[in-house]
Write an enzyme that holds these catalytic residues in place. Sequence first.
Site, mmCIF file in Angstrom:
data_model
loop_
_atom_site.group_PDB
_atom_site.id
_atom_site.type_symbol
_atom_site.label_atom_id
_atom_site.label_comp_id
_atom_site.label_asym_id
_atom_site.label_seq_id
_atom_site.Cartn_x
_atom_site.Cartn_y
_atom_site.Cartn_z
ATOM 1 N NE ARG B 184 -3.022 -3.062 0.219
ATOM 2 C CZ ARG B 184 -3.544 -3.733 -0.789
ATOM 3 N NH1 ARG B 184 -3.474 -3.270 -2.043
ATOM 4 N NH2 ARG B 184 -4.094 -4.901 -0.603
ATOM 5 C CG ASN B 226 0.512 -8.732 5.863
ATOM 6 O OD1 ASN B 226 -0.188 -9.348 6.661
ATOM 7 N ND2 ASN B 226 0.011 -7.887 4.983
ATOM 8 C CD GLU B 307 -5.950 -8.803 5.821
ATOM 9 O OE1 GLU B 307 -4.827 -8.333 6.076
ATOM 10 O OE2 GLU B 307 -6.793 -8.201 5.138
ATOM 11 N NE ARG B 340 -2.102 -3.683 12.257
ATOM 12 C CZ ARG B 340 -2.660 -4.030 11.120
ATOM 13 N NH1 ARG B 340 -2.745 -5.286 10.755
ATOM 14 N NH2 ARG B 340 -3.185 -3.117 10.327
ATOM 15 N NE ARG B 352 -12.653 -7.187 7.009
ATOM 16 C CZ ARG B 352 -12.017 -6.858 5.896
ATOM 17 N NH1 ARG B 352 -12.193 -7.575 4.798
ATOM 18 N NH2 ARG B 352 -11.222 -5.824 5.858
ATOM 19 C CG ASP B 381 -8.652 -2.482 5.630
ATOM 20 O OD1 ASP B 381 -7.898 -1.804 6.341
ATOM 21 O OD2 ASP B 381 -8.219 -3.254 4.738
ATOM 22 C CD GLU B 409 -5.277 -0.697 1.598
ATOM 23 O OE1 GLU B 409 -4.883 -0.417 2.745
ATOM 24 O OE2 GLU B 409 -5.579 -1.854 1.247
ATOM 25 C CG HIS B 537 -14.630 -3.727 0.957
ATOM 26 N ND1 HIS B 537 -14.416 -4.493 -0.160
ATOM 27 C CD2 HIS B 537 -13.719 -4.145 1.872
ATOM 28 C CE1 HIS B 537 -13.432 -5.347 0.071
ATOM 29 N NE2 HIS B 537 -12.974 -5.150 1.286
#
Lengths: 720, 720
Positions: B184, B226, B307, B340, B352, B381, B409, B537
């Site tokens: 991102r 990640n 994720e 997180r 979600r 998100d 993003e 989204h």
Amino acid sequence: MRLSYLILLGCLIFITGKSENGYDLWLRYAKLTNDKKLAEYKKQITSFRIEGSSPTLSIASDELSRGLLGLFGSSITQNKNAGSKGNLIICGRIESPAIKQYLQNTSASTLGNEGYTIQTITKDKQKITLIAANEDIGVLYGVFHLLRLIQTEQPIHQLAVTEIPKIKLRVLNHWDNLDRTVERGYAGFSLWNWHKLPQYIDQRYLDYARANASIGINGTVLTNVNANANILTEDYLKKVEALANAFRPYGIKVYLTARFSAPIELGDLPTADPLDQRVQQWWNDKAKEIYQRIPDFGGFLVKANSEGQPGPQNYGRTHKDGANMLATAVEPYKGVVIWRAFVYDNNVPDDRAKQAYTEFKPLDGTFKENVLVQVKNGAIDFQPREPFHPLFGAMPKTPLMMEFQITQEYLGFSTHLVYLSTMFKECLEADTKTSDQMASVARIVDGTIDKHALTGIAGVANIGTDINWCGHPFAQANWYAFGRLAWNHTRSSEAIADEWIRMTFSNEEAVIKPVKEVMMASREITVNYMTPLGLHHLMGWSHHHGPAPWIKDKHRADWTSVYYHKADSLGIGFNRTATGSDAVSQYSKAVAAKFSSLKDCPEEFLLWFHHVPWDHQMKSGRTLWDELCHRYYEGVDSVKWMQENWQSLKGKVDKERFDEVTSLLALQYEEASIWRDACLLYFQTFSKKPIPSTLPSPKHSLEYYKNLTYPYAPGIKSEW
Amino acid sequence: MRLSYLILLGCLIFITGKSENGYDLWLRYAKLTNDKKLAEYKKQITSFRIEGSSPTLSIASDELSRGLLGLFGSSITQNKNAGSKGNLIICGRIESPAIKQYLQNTSASTLGNEGYTIQTITKDKQKITLIAANEDIGVLYGVFHLLRLIQTEQPIHQLAVTEIPKIKLRVLNHWDNLDRTVERGYAGFSLWNWHKLPQYIDQRYLDYARANASIGINGTVLTNVNANANILTEDYLKKVEALANAFRPYGIKVYLTARFSAPIELGDLPTADPLDQRVQQWWNDKAKEIYQRIPDFGGFLVKANSEGQPGPQNYGRTHKDGANMLATAVEPYKGVVIWRAFVYDNNVPDDRAKQAYTEFKPLDGTFKENVLVQVKNGAIDFQPREPFHPLFGAMPKTPLMMEFQITQEYLGFSTHLVYLSTMFKECLEADTKTSDQMASVARIVDGTIDKHALTGIAGVANIGTDINWCGHPFAQANWYAFGRLAWNHTRSSEAIADEWIRMTFSNEEAVIKPVKEVMMASREITVNYMTPLGLHHLMGWSHHHGPAPWIKDKHRADWTSVYYHKADSLGIGFNRTATGSDAVSQYSKAVAAKFSSLKDCPEEFLLWFHHVPWDHQMKSGRTLWDELCHRYYEGVDSVKWMQENWQSLKGKVDKERFDEVTSLLALQYEEASIWRDACLLYFQTFSKKPIPSTLPSPKHSLEYYKNLTYPYAPGIKSEW
């Protein structure tokens, strides 16, 4: 005066605030510090005039204003009055009346499209410096020439310069992927911000074009030779068009790499067979589409049937068939096809050094007139030292385009100071002995020997998004040297270094001398600590960083190190004589005889051509093993010498670059030591001989060096 | 004077040659153009003095010299004499005698480690501006404060400033991968040149730290959430150590992301179970190793069981178990663990939006004291607009760290001008109604409500290798605003914009006014052309660029667009009331009641909480469908208004940035139009209603928009 004093101090912040971050390359135009020369120049030039108008002439005008303002410290205005007083520069086309009146005797015909002349003429006590050319781009080149003379403090009071490029296509090859990674790029990522194109033209694109124009580069291949067909889609061609428009006024043509299988991937055809009419039509249509957007598109660069890339051989056709199909497609628009000779078959067990010659020599004379075959300087792959490629001189009916690598894939990435001009020159000046005339590689490439009008030279770019463009401040010198040699390969490396140092750092002798010494010695130093005596291909797997002479048992033998050094208990080196792979036989008889002879073969190529016993006596009187040790140690020690030389510049160059190079040289020393120790410890397992007692012992064990890893090393080709 | 005139002109080249490329951010220190104010400031300050010495105080001294030289246009020298004449600045620790004599009545205890005070004192006709703090970093912050006052032309003749940060950890999160791609990231690639570290310290690292210090950011997480375990190897920790050393004098601590499975990947353990003693030992040892290198290492940021990332749930343990294990490891060194809350299970079919709350609320009170739970501003998100996350106010026993996304993003990458401060503030000021006091999100995050001493706020960085750092000149404002709000969230977005514009562009009202108007409106404009009325989204698959409300049938329902907008023949929107997913019940009763009511729910969240019939009458009197159309059109038309406003600045800001923003706004208009047309044409397939006749028709068909592709769009996570 009080106001100007305030403004003056206001300006100082720009000096202190804006650091020497390298962005300005060799075009810094720092104010001349030699007062006497400065006064002379200022007397010589009081104003300038541009005859005619065009985007290119505007750039020439801006460059003169900017350059003279910087160098003189006072603004030299453009004076549009024909009859203006004082000493002036007049720039323009030879045909324009204002130029013509002074240049009756100059033959425009000799200058061609890119050449220029600079003449000082005194008339009515007025000194006029004429910069004239047939085309606007020649005028711009002339402007950069004059500015360079002043930047480097050369006399300009009686100029009689005529410059014509010796090679027609002077091209950078960017191995840039569409995801902005750069294969073998060590200066950040790709300049081309595809996502924001075509709408957003980054200032950097213009600065890139300007830098190239300043050294006469006139073409750029935007994309990786490991090509991605997507670049040929409409969306991407719009983006390419935007770049071409940005580069055009700087005399730079855009080229693209053509993925041979594009008709399948983009055109939904079942084949990419170059003899299939649908395939030919697809390429004809694609060429038409491109030229509608970019009327001066340069053409295609193709890597085919090499390292897994698709090509005509997939369909039982030859390189000739592939190249000529594309050449037919671009021919109506005066485009060219540049077909790479860097090919080797996955399945051919023959010495890889022989394969390009084996495949291409038989095709000589079969290519269309707008095809060039692009040949790397050596037959393996841009190693620190290779003998010249045997194809040079072997294909007289085909224009051979030189491919140099400016990016330091095998020469220390962007952490090692290595001035590559001496390497380029070593190849260019090599005598192929394939003709009665002096048939140097350069004279083959520039068309002299075989009377080719279409000639070319390519450099694989070392340019990326790093603020200083090339990662290492001295890597800029390699971009510079490539351009200068592409224009005129008879220039000496020393003269080029001299210019570059003056423009990039200082005109002070106390700077020039040590820096030039370091630059001139640097490549040989690197050969010594990496691959002395003709050794080659000892580098790390895939990323090519650091030493790994122990690489073996990979899926391709010729991607291993042991394939190339062939060290064993008896000796070391690749026997390429008649008793071995016989690669020497690809050279002319005289050259082959020399390389074949253990006695006559230059020691720098010894292990390239011979498997030599460890006890073989070298010219130094040492055994081969001892000589190898001495070379490796000498290489590393010389880096120390480079460091010392650099330290002598403290306070003489700006702090930012001084510190930067200081820490890079420290890193180079560390990495050079790793090369030396890893290679010697490894080769020692074969020679079973001690490192001479006069030399210090390696710091670590062989295992230590074998266990060094470099995850995420830069420059590895991304997958697509 | 003649000499200075020459030098003056010499300087001009630096102005003309060195362009406004954005590298200097808000620290340009351009000379003040208001002569009256300039004269006042210069009278006010004739020299300065730094009491004490340390790397941080050296930076403070350099900054004062550089800043005042730039702003005043004349150099203000450092005066080491205690009894010096004239008006001066004295900077130092409160405890130092030179400061103490003036500040007897100031209570050092209130300032803490980072606070500072700036006081003007008149004594013996001398005006003394004191910048004092308990620690050197406070002094540096104070120096930046004073310089900012001058940069923005504020009065400084009678200062009585006391500043203490409201939040303790003010941290950037870099989602930077070790291969230098940035998940991102839209401003080039990662600043961290791992290959050249630890030896080579890029000047850019220091400039990055300086910029952060200037806005009070005191921590940086170098690596992607990640996470890649390799960052914890010895080789990489050496590199991290070098960065930590570079950042330390600027008051910036380094943090790393910890891959939960690292003990398996690096430690050869068969498990990463947080209750396994070998695993605990491995982390204890690793923490010890890190703190030996970096004594002030900040701690670990962890994304676990989200994720696809590994986490404690892989071993049947909870987030508490995982976080506490790491917290134990760093506890002896005063490190923290930031865990997180952005988790959602691959297999949970529930809304979600509910999952973080569902998983974390029960854990409140179970975490060790050095654990913070990091919660995104909204429950999905980082959408252009989300209601505040229901966890705020729901975990009183746990310090909740705010996670904002500075990188755009979902807000137009780096091609759209969107000032995010208004979005940050909208969330910070939202009243959770979870307490008798006014329990805004900000007062929960800053510890006021629940009396937490450990508090934090994170911003996912928008910083990369682009010369202007953030890709879009205006994206710099979002970095700036994050830092300013992290220090003091009560500042208004308008005041922050005002400061930033003055420092970045100009103090002229003719610049400030239109630019501020554009900035203040920009986020709402973007919501309108992307996701009005609570939609969310709707973006493209994977790269998240451009609209794709049609995304469906992917391997995860909650990675599709249809999951969120639920458009059908009856209406559109996600029913999160009690008759739907009941996500509203996660809020306090008062908030839930408001959001649940179709009547009371703010229209900007309408479709977030309700599935609403196409004919529903909106406050405007229009039907929902017509209102949706009007919002999308209004959004795009407002971009045109932004363009017009920007054009009014021609000649009032530098050409380089003027042109840059001009072309980016054109691109924004183009992309905004695509958003509008694609979304409306798609939703129209459900509403079966015409676009109001007063609005122009979309240019292309829905198929056209569906077929748009963005290959190699930036910011996609690379594989490792």
